[in-house]
Design an enzyme around this catalytic site. Structure first.
Site, PDB file in Angstrom:
ATOM      1  N   HIS A 245      -2.223  -5.782   3.332  1.00 58.37           N
ATOM      2  CA  HIS A 245      -1.783  -4.387   3.499  1.00 58.37           C
ATOM      3  C   HIS A 245      -2.916  -3.546   4.075  1.00 58.37           C
ATOM      4  O   HIS A 245      -4.104  -3.882   3.948  1.00 58.37           O
ATOM      5  CB  HIS A 245      -1.320  -3.779   2.165  1.00 58.37           C
ATOM      6  N   CYS A 246      -2.537  -2.457   4.734  1.00 56.32           N
ATOM      7  CA  CYS A 246      -3.487  -1.429   5.161  1.00 56.32           C
ATOM      8  C   CYS A 246      -3.011  -0.106   4.563  1.00 56.32           C
ATOM      9  O   CYS A 246      -2.421  -0.085   3.482  1.00 56.32           O
ATOM     10  CB  CYS A 246      -3.624  -1.389   6.676  1.00 56.32           C
ATOM     11  N   TRP A 247      -3.249   0.999   5.251  1.00 60.38           N
ATOM     12  CA  TRP A 247      -2.874   2.302   4.687  1.00 60.38           C
ATOM     13  C   TRP A 247      -1.370   2.550   4.761  1.00 60.38           C
ATOM     14  O   TRP A 247      -0.726   2.861   3.764  1.00 60.38           O
ATOM     15  CB  TRP A 247      -3.650   3.416   5.384  1.00 60.38           C
TER      16      TRP A 247
END
Length: 359
Positions: free
Chosen positions: A108-110
């Site tokens: 995941h990222c932001w």
């Protein structure tokens, strides 16, 4: 093997078995992250700043090209880092979602955008089964905040300062009772002196993430033990919705004599750094009052810790009593349990035997 997107609930379910790779910058990760996640930054803090500036001041295309300049040289190292993570976890023994020969990773990222998609592409190309968090960390944070609005059933361990409530929480945990250690999550014992000798507190956001994880492991039907706390633990706040729920739950109040609690406080705090104790007393001087502050500091300076702690304990007793009774329907919620000493084993037995908390 395809890259699969999953919602937050399923992502966290998978996270109990498989590694979570947080590809945000180190600064984002250090501020707060999904508990247990590994930091695998696609860009460092400075690179993220450069790309963000290019995106805002030039164009999306310029930002992507800048990102590719940074991404290319680190591809091999990122793959090897993930290999090491999966090997260290012995993941093939629990890999049941897809091909058992291809380790599973959760990424995941932001917002679930270009950063996580880029890393997912690389890892999938190499041979990993990749699950992407739809909506990224932002979606996870929405999930976290929702946990604090649920109707939990709590059993509150109450008692004046020095009653050994923290040790009772630990004893209940040892007995496999459902417990959430709020002070442990906050890395603080609650009073002005509660941070002395403990690691730094997490950020408010990280505290909420840890607390949401602890709540997620409980049910809304099985009662869970919590220590009675003010809403603020050190510099952190118990989320408002959860705090309101706590204030409506039964309080099992251990009524221990002042002398016994003072002796316990002496054992707990007498060896702490005197400068830190002085700083803590000074922080509460407006509420303690000028005369009591001066007197307490005088006792501390003269190494008369028992007299110093006597003043402070009476101050905290007064404040706790006010907070205790500042609840709606306190007469129906409060159950006083007489106890002759600060004894975690004996007092835990008293709590469990209390008619008010019997199942």
């Amino acid at each position: 093997m395809a890259i699969k997107k999953t919602d937050t609930a399923l992502f966290l379910q998978h996270a109990q078995l498989y590694p979570v790779l947080d590809v945000r910058s180190p600064g984002e990760y250090d501020h707060a992250h999904i508990p247990g996640a590994f930091s695998l930054p696609l860009f460092d803090n400075e690179q993220r700043k450069i790309i963000g500036t290019a995106y805002k001041q030039q164009s999306r295309e310029k930002a992507i090209k800048a990102g590719l300049d940074f991404f290319g040289p680190k591809m091999k190292a990122m793959v090897e880092a993930v290999e090491q993570i999966t090997k260290s976890l012995g993941q093939k023994q629990v890999n049941t979602l897809q091909d058992p020969e291809s380790p599973i990773v959760l990424v995941h990222c932001w917002r679930g955008g270009m950063r996580s998609n880029a890393v997912a592409w690389l890892l999938n190309l190499y041979g990993f089964n990749v699950y992407l968090l739809d909506g990224g960390y932002k979606a996870y944070r929405n999930h976290v905040l929702q946990q604090f609005e649920k109707d939990y059933v709590f059993k509150i361990v109450g008692g004046y300062t020095g009653s050994g409530k923290t040790y009772i929480i630990q004893q209940l945990q040892n007995l496999s009772q459902p417990v959430i250690d709020l002070e442990g999550l906050a890395s603080h014992k609650g009073s002005a002196f509660g941070g002395i000798g403990l690691p730094p507190q997490p950020s408010q956001e990280m505290f909420e993430n840890l607390l949401a994880k602890a709540l997620q492991e409980k049910t809304t039907t099985e009662p869970t033990w919590l220590e009675d706390e003010s809403q603020r633990i050190g510099r952190l706040n118990i989320p408002h919705g959860l705090w309101n729920t706590m204030r409506q739950c039964q309080v099992c109040f251990l009524d221990i004599p002042f002398k016994e609690r003072l002796d316990h406080i002496m054992k707990e705090y007498s060896n702490l750094d005197k400068d830190r104790l002085e700083e803590a007393i000074t922080r509460i001087q407006k509420r303690l009052g000028p005369l009591q502050t001066k007197t307490a500091l005088g006792f501390l300076l003269n190494e008369d810790l028992k007299s110093c702690f006597d003043i402070l304990l009476k101050y905290y007793d007064k404040n706790y009593l006010k907070s205790l009774h500042n609840r709606e329907k306190i007469d129906a919620l409060l159950n006083k349990i007489p106890a002759s000493a600060v004894d975690s084993i004996s007092n835990t037995e008293k709590l469990l035997a209390c008619e008010m908390v019997k199942k």
